[in-house]
Design an enzyme around this catalytic site. Structure first.
Site, PDB file in Angstrom:
ATOM      1  N   LYS A  62     -44.668  21.335  32.991  1.00 55.00           N
ATOM      2  CA  LYS A  62     -45.069  22.295  34.136  1.00 55.00           C
ATOM      3  C   LYS A  62     -43.913  22.554  34.849  1.00 55.00           C
ATOM      4  CE  LYS A  62     -45.514  17.855  35.315  1.00 55.00           C
ATOM      5  NZ  LYS A  62     -46.474  16.701  35.038  1.00 55.00           N
ATOM      6  N   GLU A  65     -51.335  24.298  27.411  1.00 59.69           N
ATOM      7  CA  GLU A  65     -52.578  23.630  27.899  1.00 59.69           C
ATOM      8  C   GLU A  65     -52.256  22.479  28.673  1.00 59.69           C
ATOM      9  OE1 GLU A  65     -56.102  24.987  27.652  1.00 59.69           O
ATOM     10  OE2 GLU A  65     -55.720  23.666  29.670  1.00 59.69           O
ATOM     11  N   VAL A 109     -50.924  21.527  32.825  1.00 58.01           N
ATOM     12  CA  VAL A 109     -51.956  21.513  33.944  1.00 58.01           C
ATOM     13  C   VAL A 109     -52.804  20.460  33.699  1.00 58.01           C
ATOM     14  CG1 VAL A 109     -52.746  22.544  36.063  1.00 58.01           C
ATOM     15  CG2 VAL A 109     -51.006  23.584  34.902  1.00 58.01           C
ATOM     16  N   GLY A 142     -53.613  17.624  32.355  1.00 55.85           N
ATOM     17  CA  GLY A 142     -53.388  16.793  31.073  1.00 55.85           C
ATOM     18  C   GLY A 142     -54.466  17.161  30.054  1.00 55.85           C
ATOM     19  N   LYS A 202     -47.850  22.863  39.303  1.00 54.69           N
ATOM     20  CA  LYS A 202     -49.239  23.147  38.628  1.00 54.69           C
ATOM     21  C   LYS A 202     -49.842  24.189  39.391  1.00 54.69           C
ATOM     22  CE  LYS A 202     -49.511  18.422  37.003  1.00 54.69           C
ATOM     23  NZ  LYS A 202     -49.993  17.042  37.395  1.00 54.69           N
TER      24      LYS A 202
HETATM   25  N1  LIG Z   1     -46.979  11.627  30.419  1.00 54.42           N
HETATM   26  C1  LIG Z   1     -48.269  12.394  31.018  1.00 54.42           C
HETATM   27  O1  LIG Z   1     -49.406  11.685  31.021  1.00 54.42           O
HETATM   28  C2  LIG Z   1     -48.194  13.831  30.899  1.00 54.42           C
HETATM   29  C3  LIG Z   1     -49.279  14.842  31.163  1.00 54.42           C
HETATM   30  C4  LIG Z   1     -48.936  15.975  31.195  1.00 54.42           C
HETATM   31  C5  LIG Z   1     -47.934  16.487  30.954  1.00 54.42           C
HETATM   32  N2  LIG Z   1     -46.711  15.835  30.514  1.00 54.42           N
HETATM   33  C6  LIG Z   1     -45.416  16.528  30.497  1.00 54.42           C
HETATM   34  O2  LIG Z   1     -45.098  16.129  28.922  1.00 54.42           O
HETATM   35  C7  LIG Z   1     -43.755  16.118  28.968  1.00 54.42           C
HETATM   36  C8  LIG Z   1     -43.268  14.753  28.203  1.00 54.42           C
HETATM   37  O3  LIG Z   1     -43.845  13.716  28.930  1.00 54.42           O
HETATM   38  P1  LIG Z   1     -43.754  12.029  28.524  1.00 54.42           P
HETATM   39  O4  LIG Z   1     -44.567  11.396  29.541  1.00 54.42           O
HETATM   40  O5  LIG Z   1     -43.936  12.028  27.190  1.00 54.42           O
HETATM   41  O6  LIG Z   1     -42.087  11.857  28.694  1.00 54.42           O
HETATM   42  P2  LIG Z   1     -41.364  10.569  28.271  1.00 54.42           P
HETATM   43  O7  LIG Z   1     -42.265   9.575  27.792  1.00 54.42           O
HETATM   44  O8  LIG Z   1     -40.343  10.329  29.242  1.00 54.42           O
HETATM   45  O9  LIG Z   1     -40.677  11.319  26.863  1.00 54.42           O
HETATM   46  C9  LIG Z   1     -39.682  12.169  26.642  1.00 54.42           C
HETATM   47  C10 LIG Z   1     -39.245  12.461  25.410  1.00 54.42           C
HETATM   48  O10 LIG Z   1     -38.066  13.245  25.206  1.00 54.42           O
HETATM   49  C11 LIG Z   1     -37.084  12.802  24.883  1.00 54.42           C
HETATM   50  N3  LIG Z   1     -35.845  13.477  25.400  1.00 54.42           N
HETATM   51  C12 LIG Z   1     -35.626  13.505  26.957  1.00 54.42           C
HETATM   52  N4  LIG Z   1     -34.717  14.245  27.074  1.00 54.42           N
HETATM   53  C13 LIG Z   1     -34.223  14.452  25.677  1.00 54.42           C
HETATM   54  C14 LIG Z   1     -32.956  15.181  25.365  1.00 54.42           C
HETATM   55  N5  LIG Z   1     -31.876  15.671  26.291  1.00 54.42           N
HETATM   56  N6  LIG Z   1     -32.424  15.094  24.164  1.00 54.42           N
HETATM   57  C15 LIG Z   1     -33.406  14.675  23.384  1.00 54.42           C
HETATM   58  N7  LIG Z   1     -34.354  13.954  23.543  1.00 54.42           N
HETATM   59  C16 LIG Z   1     -34.802  14.057  24.833  1.00 54.42           C
HETATM   60  C17 LIG Z   1     -37.166  11.294  25.144  1.00 54.42           C
HETATM   61  O11 LIG Z   1     -36.222  10.462  24.000  1.00 54.42           O
HETATM   62  P3  LIG Z   1     -35.863   8.882  24.106  1.00 54.42           P
HETATM   63  O12 LIG Z   1     -37.282   8.601  23.686  1.00 54.42           O
HETATM   64  O13 LIG Z   1     -34.968   8.629  22.963  1.00 54.42           O
HETATM   65  O14 LIG Z   1     -35.561   8.474  25.363  1.00 54.42           O
HETATM   66  C18 LIG Z   1     -38.408  10.736  24.894  1.00 54.42           C
HETATM   67  O15 LIG Z   1     -38.820  10.611  23.522  1.00 54.42           O
HETATM   68  C19 LIG Z   1     -43.117  16.264  30.393  1.00 54.42           C
HETATM   69  O16 LIG Z   1     -42.894  17.656  30.324  1.00 54.42           O
HETATM   70  C20 LIG Z   1     -44.381  15.899  31.187  1.00 54.42           C
HETATM   71  O17 LIG Z   1     -44.463  16.555  32.340  1.00 54.42           O
HETATM   72  C21 LIG Z   1     -46.787  14.318  30.570  1.00 54.42           C
END
Ligand SMILES: NC(=O)c1ccc[n+]([C@@H]2O[C@H](COP(=O)([O-])OP(=O)(O)OC[C@H]3O[C@@H](n4cnc5c(N)ncnc54)[C@H](OP(=O)(O)O)[C@@H]3O)[C@@H](O)[C@H]2O)c1
Length: 430
Positions: A108, A132, A135, A137, A208
């Site tokens: 987002k 999708e 916003v 989830g 969002k």
């Molecule tokens: N979590 C939720 O409930 C949720 C809901 C809706 C949307 N989102 C969105 O989904 C996206 C991911 O969220 P998440 O919660 O899955 O995040 P997360 O758990 O912090 O995972 C991020 C991943 O990206 C990798 N990464 C980050 N920066 C990097 C870089 N510069 N080079 C290579 N790899 C990199 C990390 O690698 P490492 O593992 O090696 O650190 C990790 O595997 C975000 O945009 C978030 O806003 C999340």
């Protein structure tokens, strides 16, 4: 039966959402392939630390720390960006388009800042950008707005789009806690980050809100267009007062059309107890959509979490993959109109104001006169005396924000007004 094609996915990120996407594709891969006629194969995964075991069913040599290798790999058809943040996600998705790949993202922050550039690049490349999961989830919301409601002229969206703040406000309301106490509890239970600023101060909801306005109104709206107030100023007493008057307090993301202009804002608001959004408790999300033909729609469910969010990402992966196979594209996201975004002062709303005043005859008339001078009419008034001091509470009819704020400033200067005890906007009534 038509021959099954394999679409190769390059993942950027394998954290909470990325890991859940890989597991979901593994579990439902055969089923999806059968129904969609396309097999989705995760071919490469870029992470910061490729050595770490992520508990996903993929061979170790699929992982890399070279993000560019993924978007430059000629074998990759779709880039699935789940790393978060603006840089390098923006550049990588653009590079993917330049290399002829479609993209799916849950980001987002990126879309709310650079959506227009990314959508234009997708159009130019003749590829898709689906989002999708960006916003609310796991709640299907973007596709309904973008596709199912393409024939409607949506004119208002009210959303509870941040689970952390909804959890905090629910705890404040039900336990009588301060926002600090409720945030600490949310952190203990894993509903809030160690640094909760993005949620508590409304930045996440504002991003969002910008995306929802962009999709619903076919316009260009970015996060910094969105007026933003967080929940830290809401007090336990506000909940007591709201409850007595028949309201609940929610952090709302609001996108609406006012005289063909776009009004976008995020702030705590009182909504009537009978409003469908009032019953949305805990970390749930819900989005209320209004339009002249459809009337009112509500989308409700889990706004975050790895598994719910992964279902949204996988749905997008299936759609863009089918499009690639069929040589088709989803609807363009290029702005279809150039409605301006209204400054906050020009927007209109209903307001709740609570004053501590001197308890003597004539004070109510003096205060009401200030509203009248600014053209603001009062819908409801309550007065209670406590010895030397009285409390006056008002709910206005819809009024212009600037006129209301000017009125409040004048009231602050009146000797009979001891304090502005509370000021909240009221939504969902008119
Ligand atoms: N979590 C939720 O409930 C949720 C809901 C809706 C949307 N989102 C969105 O989904 C996206 C991911 O969220 P998440 O919660 O899955 O995040 P997360 O758990 O912090 O995972 C991020 C991943 O990206 C990798 N990464 C980050 N920066 C990097 C870089 N510069 N080079 C290579 N790899 C990199 C990390 O690698 P490492 O593992 O090696 O650190 C990790 O595997 C975000 O945009 C978030 O806003 C999340």
């Amino acid at each position: 039966m038509a021959e099954e094609r394999t679409i190769r996915i390059g993942m950027l990120g394998c954290g909470t959402v990325g890991g859940a996407v890989i597991r979901l594709l593994h579990e439902h891969g055969d089923d999806l392939a059968q129904r969609a006629g396309v097999r989705l194969a995760v071919a490469r995964v870029a992470v910061r630390d490729p050595e770490r075991d992520r508990g996903v069913p993929l061979a170790a040599d699929v992982f890399t720390d070279d993000v560019r290798a993924v978007v430059d790999d000629p074998e990759i058809d779709v880039v699935c960006e789940l790393m978060g943040g603006v840089d390098p996600a923006r550049e990588l998705i653009l590079r993917g388009f330049a290399n002829g790949k479609s993209a799916v993202t849950a980001n987002k922050e990126l879309l709310a800042a650079h959506g227009e550039e990314l959508f234009a690049a997708a159009d130019e490349a003749g590829r898709d950008l689906y989002f999708e999961a960006a916003v609310a989830g796991g709640i299907p919301l973007i596709r309904p707005l973008r596709e199912s409601l393409a024939g409607e002229r949506v004119d208002r969206i009210l959303g509870i789009v941040n689970g952390t703040t909804n959890f905090v406000l629910t705890q404040m309301s039900e336990q009588g806690w301060t926002s600090g106490e409720a945030v600490a509890e949310a952190q203990r239970l894993g509903f809030a980050e160690a640094d909760p600023t993005a949620d508590v101060e409304g930045y996440d909801a504002a991003a969002k809100c910008a995306i929802l306005a962009t999709v619903a109104f076919g316009a260009r709206v970015v996060a910094r267009d969105v007026y933003r107030e967080g929940i830290s100023s809401v007090t336990p007493q506000d909940f007591v007062d709201a409850d007595r008057l028949g309201y609940v307090i929610k952090l709302l993301a609001i996108a609406e059309l006012e005289d063909e202009e776009i009004a976008v804002r995020v702030h705590p608001a009182m909504i009537p107890e009978a409003h469908p959004l009032a019953s949305v408790r805990g970390a749930s999300n819900a989005v209320f959509v209004e339009g002249p033909r459809i009337g009112q729609l509500m989308f409700y469910g889990a706004g975050a979490g790895g598994d719910p969010t992964a279902t949204a990402v996988v749905g997008d992966l299936v759609s863009v993959s089918r499009n690639l196979v069929q040589g088709a594209r989803g609807l363009s996201m290029a702005p279809t109109n150039h409605r301006p975004v209204r400054s906050m002062g020009e927007t209109t709303d209903q307001y709740y104001l609570k004053l501590h005043v001197e308890d003597r005859p004539g004070v109510l008339a003096e205060v009401a006169d200030r509203f009248g001078r600014h053209g603001i009419s009062l819908e409801r008034v309550w007065q209670e005396g406590f010895g030397d001091e009285a409390t006056l509470s008002f709910i206005t009819h819809r009024a212009q924000e600037r006129a209301f704020q000017e009125t409040v400033e004048e009231l602050r200067g009146l000797p009979a007004v001891h304090a502005i005890a509370s000021l909240l906007r009221v939504e969902g009534e008119e």
